[in-house]
Design a protein around this motif. Sequence first.
Motif, PDB file in Angstrom:
ATOM      1  N   ALA A  19     -38.624-112.546  59.299  1.00  0.00           N
ATOM      2  CA  ALA A  19     -40.040-111.739  59.349  1.00  0.00           C
ATOM      3  C   ALA A  19     -39.105-110.366  60.195  1.00  0.00           C
ATOM      4  O   ALA A  19     -39.931-109.507  59.879  1.00  0.00           O
ATOM      5  N   GLU A  20     -38.302-109.764  60.300  1.00  0.00           N
ATOM      6  CA  GLU A  20     -37.504-109.217  60.704  1.00  0.00           C
ATOM      7  C   GLU A  20     -36.959-107.859  59.746  1.00  0.00           C
ATOM      8  O   GLU A  20     -37.000-106.797  60.157  1.00  0.00           O
ATOM      9  N   ARG A  40     -42.969-112.730  63.584  1.00  0.00           N
ATOM     10  CA  ARG A  40     -43.117-111.242  62.463  1.00  0.00           C
ATOM     11  C   ARG A  40     -43.514-109.408  63.659  1.00  0.00           C
ATOM     12  O   ARG A  40     -44.665-109.540  64.122  1.00  0.00           O
ATOM     13  N   LEU A  82     -46.139-108.243  57.407  1.00  0.00           N
ATOM     14  CA  LEU A  82     -45.529-108.963  56.492  1.00  0.00           C
ATOM     15  C   LEU A  82     -46.600-109.003  54.989  1.00  0.00           C
ATOM     16  O   LEU A  82     -47.241-110.081  54.642  1.00  0.00           O
ATOM     17  N   GLY A 132     -50.475-110.556  61.727  1.00  0.00           N
ATOM     18  CA  GLY A 132     -48.973-110.298  61.424  1.00  0.00           C
ATOM     19  C   GLY A 132     -48.423-110.306  59.527  1.00  0.00           C
ATOM     20  O   GLY A 132     -47.526-110.467  59.397  1.00  0.00           O
TER      21      GLY A 132
END
Length: 230
Positions: free
Chosen positions: A92-93, A114, A121, A155
């Motif tokens: 997610a990062e 996220r 994303l 997100g």
Amino acid sequence: MSPSVPENLEKVLRQVSRFETKCGRPKRSVQLIAVSKTHPPEKIREAYQAGQRHFGENYLQEALDKIHALSDLDITWHYVGPIQSNKTRPIAENFHWVHSVDRERIAARLSDQRPSALPPLRILLQANISEESTKAGVSLRELPELATSCRGKKGIVLSGLMAIPAPNKYFEQQSKAFRRLKLARDQLQEQGFNHCRELSMGMSSDYEAAVAEGATMIRIGTDIFGPRNS
Ligand SMILES: *Cc1c(COP(=O)(O)O)cnc(C)c1O
């Protein structure tokens, strides 16, 4: 001496362009994702210098090392490998796209994890189109429910579908499998999943059929970077 990465890349791009023309699709309607798993960062840099911007990785730790090593480049990173639910945070990062979401728990965790400072994303749902219980991916029967579970999650944006069909050397059989994924994508769009546009399908051995059946993203490893030794 084997051909260089830039030479291979140019050859693949020429092929893609030829396949687009052959089936009456506009030029550059297919996004080439260079799948660089097992290959060192220097090879990615070579492809980047030749103009390639989208890269796909399968193994999380290896991918994170490369993202770090290549942070000076403006690369769009695609995660295309299997996802363990306790490993979603770094995905997610660090990635822009994830092609291999196959269950709600993963979608929920990616959504929660996220970072809000980043754009959403882009996720693709991986579907099993080969009717084999051993293949990863959600069944086509359960796909609408999984898509629905992504609705309204912050997100993440459900942006399309991905599949890895069972290898088949016959063009007509390859096409048939890809057609199932396209149909599933079209049905989701009819059900109001308006951002669900991408079809990530086609690898080194079957991308002509994938382009002919409407792939918007093809994931090519071997034809660009050469054989993998692992
Ligand atoms: C390895 C891999 C590819 C690339 O496969 P090639 O046959 O080397 O082109 C594409 N997609 C996924 C999900 C992969 O794991």
